[in-house]
Design an enzyme around this catalytic site. Structure first.
Site, PDB file in Angstrom:
ATOM      1  N   CYS A 119       0.854  -1.179   0.000  1.00  0.00           N
ATOM      2  CA  CYS A 119       0.000   0.000   0.000  1.00  0.00           C
ATOM      3  C   CYS A 119       0.897   1.238   0.000  1.00  0.00           C
ATOM      4  CB  CYS A 119      -0.943   0.016   1.201  1.00  0.00           C
ATOM      5  SG  CYS A 119      -2.358   1.116   0.927  1.00  0.00           S
ATOM      6  N   CYS A 121      -0.108   4.327   1.835  1.00  0.00           N
ATOM      7  CA  CYS A 121      -0.499   5.366   2.796  1.00  0.00           C
ATOM      8  C   CYS A 121       0.563   5.734   3.830  1.00  0.00           C
ATOM      9  CB  CYS A 121      -1.814   5.002   3.472  1.00  0.00           C
ATOM     10  SG  CYS A 121      -1.869   3.337   4.130  1.00  0.00           S
ATOM     11  N   CYS A 129      -3.977   6.024   0.294  1.00  0.00           N
ATOM     12  CA  CYS A 129      -3.453   4.729  -0.144  1.00  0.00           C
ATOM     13  C   CYS A 129      -2.995   4.741  -1.605  1.00  0.00           C
ATOM     14  CB  CYS A 129      -4.491   3.639   0.081  1.00  0.00           C
ATOM     15  SG  CYS A 129      -4.915   3.439   1.826  1.00  0.00           S
ATOM     16  N   LYS A 194     -12.151  -4.839   2.083  1.00  0.00           N
ATOM     17  CA  LYS A 194     -11.617  -4.059   3.194  1.00  0.00           C
ATOM     18  C   LYS A 194     -12.565  -2.889   3.416  1.00  0.00           C
ATOM     19  CE  LYS A 194      -7.619  -1.411   4.701  1.00  0.00           C
ATOM     20  NZ  LYS A 194      -6.269  -0.950   4.338  1.00  0.00           N
ATOM     21  N   ARG A 204      -3.391   3.307  12.620  1.00  0.00           N
ATOM     22  CA  ARG A 204      -2.925   4.551  11.982  1.00  0.00           C
ATOM     23  C   ARG A 204      -1.928   5.262  12.871  1.00  0.00           C
ATOM     24  NH1 ARG A 204      -8.643   6.372   9.239  1.00  0.00           N
ATOM     25  NH2 ARG A 204      -8.801   4.499   7.953  1.00  0.00           N
ATOM     26  N   GLU A 232     -16.349  -7.827  -4.880  1.00  0.00           N
ATOM     27  CA  GLU A 232     -14.916  -7.564  -4.699  1.00  0.00           C
ATOM     28  C   GLU A 232     -14.128  -8.877  -4.645  1.00  0.00           C
ATOM     29  OE1 GLU A 232     -13.121  -4.910  -4.687  1.00  0.00           O
ATOM     30  OE2 GLU A 232     -14.348  -3.180  -4.127  1.00  0.00           O
ATOM     31  N   LYS A 247     -11.812  -7.851   6.002  1.00  0.00           N
ATOM     32  CA  LYS A 247     -11.224  -6.990   7.027  1.00  0.00           C
ATOM     33  C   LYS A 247     -12.179  -5.856   7.373  1.00  0.00           C
ATOM     34  CE  LYS A 247      -7.030  -4.187   7.398  1.00  0.00           C
ATOM     35  NZ  LYS A 247      -5.728  -3.991   6.766  1.00  0.00           N
ATOM     36  N   SER A 273      -6.556  -3.738  14.485  1.00  0.00           N
ATOM     37  CA  SER A 273      -6.019  -3.065  15.672  1.00  0.00           C
ATOM     38  C   SER A 273      -7.097  -2.653  16.671  1.00  0.00           C
ATOM     39  CB  SER A 273      -5.211  -1.842  15.237  1.00  0.00           C
ATOM     40  OG  SER A 273      -6.021  -0.962  14.485  1.00  0.00           O
TER      41      SER A 273
HETATM   42  C1  PBG Z   1      -3.594   0.854   5.297  1.00  0.00           C
HETATM   43  C2  PBG Z   1      -3.962  -0.162   6.293  1.00  0.00           C
HETATM   44  C3  PBG Z   1      -4.801   0.015   7.389  1.00  0.00           C
HETATM   45  C4  PBG Z   1      -4.817  -1.203   8.060  1.00  0.00           C
HETATM   46  C5  PBG Z   1      -4.003  -2.067   7.375  1.00  0.00           C
HETATM   47  N1  PBG Z   1      -3.487  -1.418   6.268  1.00  0.00           N
HETATM   48  C6  PBG Z   1      -5.490   1.216   7.860  1.00  0.00           C
HETATM   49  C7  PBG Z   1      -6.350   1.948   6.957  1.00  0.00           C
HETATM   50  O1  PBG Z   1      -6.785   1.479   5.903  1.00  0.00           O
HETATM   51  O2  PBG Z   1      -6.611   3.106   7.290  1.00  0.00           O
HETATM   52  C8  PBG Z   1      -5.561  -1.458   9.319  1.00  0.00           C
HETATM   53  C9  PBG Z   1      -5.089  -2.614  10.101  1.00  0.00           C
HETATM   54  C10 PBG Z   1      -5.471  -2.572  11.520  1.00  0.00           C
HETATM   55  O3  PBG Z   1      -6.251  -1.732  11.970  1.00  0.00           O
HETATM   56  O4  PBG Z   1      -4.970  -3.435  12.251  1.00  0.00           O
HETATM   57  N2  PBG Z   1      -3.715   0.433   3.978  1.00  0.00           N
HETATM   58 ZN    ZN Z   2      -3.211   2.152   2.663  1.00  0.00          ZN
END
Ligand code: PBG
Ligand code: ZN
Length: 322
Positions: A119, A121, A129, A194, A204, A232, A247, A273
């Site tokens: 990714c 981001c 992203c 996702k 984040r 998807e 996710k 998380s």
């Molecule tokens: C970013 C990404 C995120 C997570 C994994 N990759 C955060 C988001 O999309 O803002 C979240 C994983 C987690 O919360 O454990 N591409």
């Molecule tokens: Zn990302």
């Protein structure tokens, strides 16, 4: 007349209950996410995720050995780079933080299954992203960069790349690029469905990847949608995904179950998380029995049909599973 069937007969003893147990949580199913912080010399605590740290590149090898000693055989690498720019160029640098961590892991623990997040981001100055153009993330420009990132991981020995940007066509772009460069045996774990979730907040903080403007609802899915999630998943399988991921996990178990029913590819779920932080916060206040809740949550993800669980609990639960 009382019914002939009495379900309690099979709940009589521990042995009987084990005999009829339908799903099992195993260490073999778990993937442990790891944050590597470029430029760090010491581990850094992550306030919102008790027990999880950003580790310095110099500690990757010893960390991987410890993880393996805990009985975990797969990790998912996330990088926290020193520099961010408009093109996220530290994401596909051959000496980037993740590329180096892959090399180190391969050296210290050759049989560890190495997955790495694909990714932008953490690497873009916007925190989005993908590549930001004219006030929006440019899908078709972004997927070329995602393919570039995946190829740079393949070059240093990754086993599985895990695109998480939710760009249309990202799996196809990555598969085409990997095959073109001869990395036909590098697998793709697609973050197929996702969701735009409020449960990512602690991550984040850990990965310093919050968007500077706007949010991710223009590419991540709404939690209200499930048919769209199946579209998807189907699209990613058609594009060449080897493993499909849903996710977050717990609030989305209906989608895990539906994906399991409709498709035959391995299904993964990301216990994110926020799901981890909620359990730890309640435990810190003495409101729950953490170990029991952790086992029940992970067990429920298995019951719903996930083959693989990406979870920050992996090491804690390894104590209980061994
Ligand atoms: C970013 C990404 C995120 C997570 C994994 N990759 C955060 C988001 O999309 O803002 C979240 C994983 C987690 O919360 O454990 N591409
Ligand atoms: Zn990302």
């Amino acid at each position: 007349m009382f019914p002939k069937q009495r379900l309690r007969r099979l709940r009589k003893s521990d042995g009987m209950r084990r005999l009829v147990q339908e799903s099992h949580l195993s260490l073999d199913d778990l993937v442990y996410p790891i944050f590597v912080g470029e430029g760090l010399t010491e581990p850094q605590t992550i306030q919102s995720m008790p027990g999880i740290q950003r580790i310095p590149p110099s500690m990757v090898q010893e960390e991987m050995k410890k993880i393996q000693a805990d009985g975990i055989s797969a990790v998912m690498l996330f990088g926290v780079p020193k520099t961010k720019d408009s093109l996220g160029s530290s994401a596909y640098d051959k000496d980037g933080v993740v590329q180096n961590a892959i090399r180190e892991t391969r050296r210290s623990t050759p049989d560890m299954v190495i997955m790495a997040d694909v990714c932008m981001c953490q690497y873009t100055d916007t925190g989005h992203c993908g590549i930001y153009r004219k006030g929006a993330v440019d899908n078709d420009a972004t997927i070329r960069y995602l393919a570039e990132i995946a190829a740079s991981y393949a070059k240093v020995g990754v086993d599985i790349v895990a695109p998480s940007a939710m760009m249309d066509g990202q799996v196809a772009a990555i598969r085409t690029r990997l095959d073109y460069e001869g990395y036909t045996d590098v697998a793709i774990l697609a973050h197929a469905a996702k969701h735009h979730s409020s449960l990512y907040t602690p991550f984040r903080d850990a990965a310093s990847c919050a968007p500077k403007c706007g949010d991710r609802s223009g590419y991540q899915m709404s939690y209200a949608n499930s048919r769209q999630a199946m579209m998807e998943v189907a699209a990613d399988i058609t594009e060449g995904a080897d493993i499909i991921m849903i996710k977050p996990a717990i609030p989305y178990l209906d989608l895990v179950a539906e994906t399991r029913r409709r498709f035959d590819v391995p299904v993964a779920a990301y216990n994110v998380s926020g799901e981890y932080a909620l359990v730890h916060a309640a435990d810190a206040q003495g409101l729950i029995n953490k170990d029991a809740v952790m086992l029940e949550m992970l067990g429920s993800i298995k019951r719903a049909g996930a083959d693989i669980i990406v979870t920050y609990f992996a090491r804690e639960v390894s104590r209980l599973l061994r």
